[in-house]
Design a protein around this motif. Structure first.
Motif, mmCIF file in Angstrom:
data_model
loop_
_atom_site.group_PDB
_atom_site.id
_atom_site.type_symbol
_atom_site.label_atom_id
_atom_site.label_comp_id
_atom_site.label_asym_id
_atom_site.label_seq_id
_atom_site.Cartn_x
_atom_site.Cartn_y
_atom_site.Cartn_z
ATOM 1 N N LEU A 13 -2.585 -9.764 17.237
ATOM 2 C CA LEU A 13 -4.365 -9.909 17.494
ATOM 3 C C LEU A 13 -4.691 -9.054 18.123
ATOM 4 C CD1 LEU A 13 -3.643 -13.624 18.137
ATOM 5 C CD2 LEU A 13 -3.809 -12.986 16.059
ATOM 6 N N ASN A 14 -6.059 -8.264 17.707
ATOM 7 C CA ASN A 14 -6.745 -7.764 17.849
ATOM 8 C C ASN A 14 -5.916 -6.367 18.586
ATOM 9 O OD1 ASN A 14 -8.827 -8.590 16.505
ATOM 10 N ND2 ASN A 14 -9.819 -9.209 18.550
ATOM 11 N N CYS A 15 -4.451 -5.567 17.841
ATOM 12 C CA CYS A 15 -3.872 -4.934 17.932
ATOM 13 C C CYS A 15 -2.592 -5.666 19.375
ATOM 14 C CB CYS A 15 -4.461 -3.390 18.437
ATOM 15 S SG CYS A 15 -5.037 -2.882 17.363
ATOM 16 N N THR A 16 -2.525 -6.900 19.966
ATOM 17 C CA THR A 16 -1.769 -7.480 21.439
ATOM 18 C C THR A 16 -1.533 -8.356 20.586
ATOM 19 O OG1 THR A 16 -4.415 -6.566 22.578
ATOM 20 C CG2 THR A 16 -2.089 -8.138 23.316
ATOM 21 N N PRO A 17 0.469 -7.811 21.219
ATOM 22 C CA PRO A 17 0.909 -8.170 20.495
ATOM 23 C C PRO A 17 0.942 -9.991 21.298
ATOM 24 C CG PRO A 17 1.988 -6.982 22.439
ATOM 25 C CD PRO A 17 0.421 -6.747 22.077
ATOM 26 N N VAL A 18 1.042 -10.858 20.268
ATOM 27 C CA VAL A 18 0.862 -12.734 21.894
ATOM 28 C C VAL A 18 1.958 -13.465 20.124
ATOM 29 C CG1 VAL A 18 -0.730 -14.439 21.007
ATOM 30 C CG2 VAL A 18 -1.673 -12.528 21.677
ATOM 31 N N VAL A 19 2.970 -14.663 21.082
ATOM 32 C CA VAL A 19 4.047 -14.598 20.651
ATOM 33 C C VAL A 19 3.460 -16.492 20.532
ATOM 34 C CG1 VAL A 19 6.547 -15.633 21.355
ATOM 35 C CG2 VAL A 19 5.662 -13.293 21.200
ATOM 36 N N GLY A 20 3.278 -17.293 19.949
ATOM 37 C CA GLY A 20 2.595 -18.165 19.723
ATOM 38 C C GLY A 20 3.855 -19.245 19.244
ATOM 39 N N LYS A 21 4.489 -20.527 20.081
ATOM 40 C CA LYS A 21 5.276 -21.282 19.610
ATOM 41 C C LYS A 21 4.704 -22.712 18.759
ATOM 42 C CE LYS A 21 8.989 -24.524 21.637
ATOM 43 N NZ LYS A 21 9.774 -24.874 22.970
ATOM 44 N N VAL A 22 4.921 -23.238 17.767
ATOM 45 C CA VAL A 22 4.507 -24.193 17.218
ATOM 46 C C VAL A 22 5.885 -25.486 17.052
ATOM 47 C CG1 VAL A 22 3.778 -24.762 15.075
ATOM 48 C CG2 VAL A 22 3.692 -22.857 15.569
ATOM 49 N N LYS A 23 5.307 -26.327 17.681
ATOM 50 C CA LYS A 23 6.391 -27.228 17.655
ATOM 51 C C LYS A 23 5.868 -28.761 17.159
ATOM 52 C CE LYS A 23 9.188 -30.359 21.075
ATOM 53 N NZ LYS A 23 10.393 -30.256 21.102
ATOM 54 N N VAL A 32 14.067 -3.790 11.706
ATOM 55 C CA VAL A 32 12.765 -4.090 12.716
ATOM 56 C C VAL A 32 13.183 -3.858 14.148
ATOM 57 C CG1 VAL A 32 12.378 -6.360 13.820
ATOM 58 C CG2 VAL A 32 12.191 -5.718 11.897
ATOM 59 N N LYS A 33 14.591 -4.182 14.112
ATOM 60 C CA LYS A 33 15.480 -3.730 15.404
ATOM 61 C C LYS A 33 15.642 -2.520 16.464
ATOM 62 C CE LYS A 33 17.647 -8.308 16.191
ATOM 63 N NZ LYS A 33 19.014 -9.206 16.233
ATOM 64 N N ALA A 34 15.879 -1.993 15.136
ATOM 65 C CA ALA A 34 16.002 0.244 15.901
ATOM 66 C C ALA A 34 14.325 0.279 16.187
ATOM 67 C CB ALA A 34 16.738 0.433 14.167
ATOM 68 N N PHE A 35 13.134 0.071 15.298
ATOM 69 C CA PHE A 35 12.065 0.525 15.712
ATOM 70 C C PHE A 35 10.606 -0.678 16.067
ATOM 71 C CE2 PHE A 35 14.569 3.071 11.792
ATOM 72 C CZ PHE A 35 15.030 4.277 12.860
ATOM 73 N N GLY A 36 10.867 -1.076 15.829
ATOM 74 C CA GLY A 36 10.258 -1.983 16.276
ATOM 75 C C GLY A 36 10.363 -2.819 17.722
ATOM 76 N N PHE A 37 9.250 -3.851 18.186
ATOM 77 C CA PHE A 37 9.444 -3.927 19.437
ATOM 78 C C PHE A 37 9.971 -5.516 19.361
ATOM 79 C CE2 PHE A 37 5.355 -3.892 18.205
ATOM 80 C CZ PHE A 37 5.029 -5.088 19.175
ATOM 81 N N GLU A 38 10.226 -5.950 21.079
ATOM 82 C CA GLU A 38 10.603 -7.662 21.558
ATOM 83 C C GLU A 38 9.907 -7.638 21.993
ATOM 84 O OE1 GLU A 38 14.576 -10.186 22.272
ATOM 85 O OE2 GLU A 38 14.647 -8.187 22.334
#
Length: 286
Positions: free
Chosen positions: A40-50, A143-149
């Motif tokens: 979101l606007n180049c910022t990583p955000v993790v949302g949890k949907v339950k 993804v795990k080689a070149f992405g991020f967590e």
């Protein structure tokens, strides 16, 4: 934390079943939840949907999105999970077709978008001409080689990162040379500004097709899948998809896979919800 209610039917448990096919997705069946990576606007955000409701009365808790991106995150989650689409209208449409049995069996299954349009297009490229198991394995390696967590959730590598890779970098993961070129080429198009996923959202299906089909490695199947799972377009039917052919063969008890002419005849009454016909046919053999 935010609580939202949506119009039923909406079977989130079947959503989680389908999301869990991809090993990159952080699905908790017992807790009825999934973590959603969003830029979101180049910022990583993790949302949890339950899920806390039922198929008929869907209700969800949203966690992890408080702060400056709360409104934008809510908008994106609604888009990903297609919460604003009345599935009952679509279900009733198919009650008068030969797909009624599978729509009844998988009642309330929505089309859920891939979490990022750019990642969706890359995944479509990687999955081309591979069996599903190895396709997911190869995507996970990439993804795990070149992405991020972040918070135990993986984000696809940014276009700028992929654009700097060499074919040899991807060959080490068991990419074919040509597929490696395609993935790097698309990242470079996105980095240069020639390919804007925000702009694609505002174009018609035909306009998107004309734009994407010019990219190396992108064929009709790739565009159709991107339109369905990257942008949520409701009326796509990938005739060349082997899974759909197998599902039709099973459903109609055909001796061989259906011909293009047969598929065109079958699908006439499914318009204007061909994407949902595709999804439910896939569900019928998964």
């Amino acid at each position: 934390m935010e609580k939202i209610q949506v119009e039923g039917p909406y079977n989130f448990d079947l959503v989680l079943d389908r999301l869990s096919i991809d090993p990159l997705n952080q699905v908790d069946h017992v807790g009825r939840s999934v973590k959603v990576p969003m830029l979101l606007n180049c910022t990583p955000v993790v949302g949890k949907v339950k899920a806390i409701g039922t198929t008929e009365a869907p209700e969800f808790l949203i966690e992890g999105t408080d702060g400056p991106f709360k409104e934008k995150a809510a908008e994106r989650l609604s888009e990903i999970f297609q919460w604003n689409l009345p599935l009952e209208t679509i279900h009733q449409h198919f009650q008068n077709t030969d797909l009624k049995p599978i729509f009844d069996k998988h009642y309330g299954t929505p089309i859920v978008l891939d979490f990022d349009p750019y990642g969706c297009l890359l995944k479509c490229i990687i999955h081309q001409q591979l069996n599903l198991s190895f396709a997911h394995t190869l995507t996970e390696r990439f993804v795990k080689a070149f992405g991020f967590e972040k918070e135990g959730t993986w984000f696809y590598p940014l276009p700028e990162r992929v654009a700097e890779l060499t074919v040899e970098d991807l060959r080490e993961l068991q990419f074919s040379g040509r597929k490696a070129e395609y993935v790097i080429g698309i990242a470079r198009e996105a980095t240069s500004g020639n390919l804007s996923f925000e702009q694609l959202k505002n174009l018609s299906d035909d306009e998107i097709y004309d734009k994407l089909i010019k990219l190396r490695g992108v064929g009709p199947w790739t565009v159709q899948n991107f339109l369905m799972f990257g942008l949520g377009r409701p009326n796509l039917f990938p005739f060349a998809d082997i899974g759909i052919q197998n599902a039709l063969k099973k459903l109609f008890q055909l001796e061989a896979k259906p011909t293009l002419h047969e598929m065109e005849n079958f699908s006439k009454s499914w318009n204007p919800y061909l994407s949902y016909a595709s999804l439910y046919l896939w569900r019928s053999i998964e």
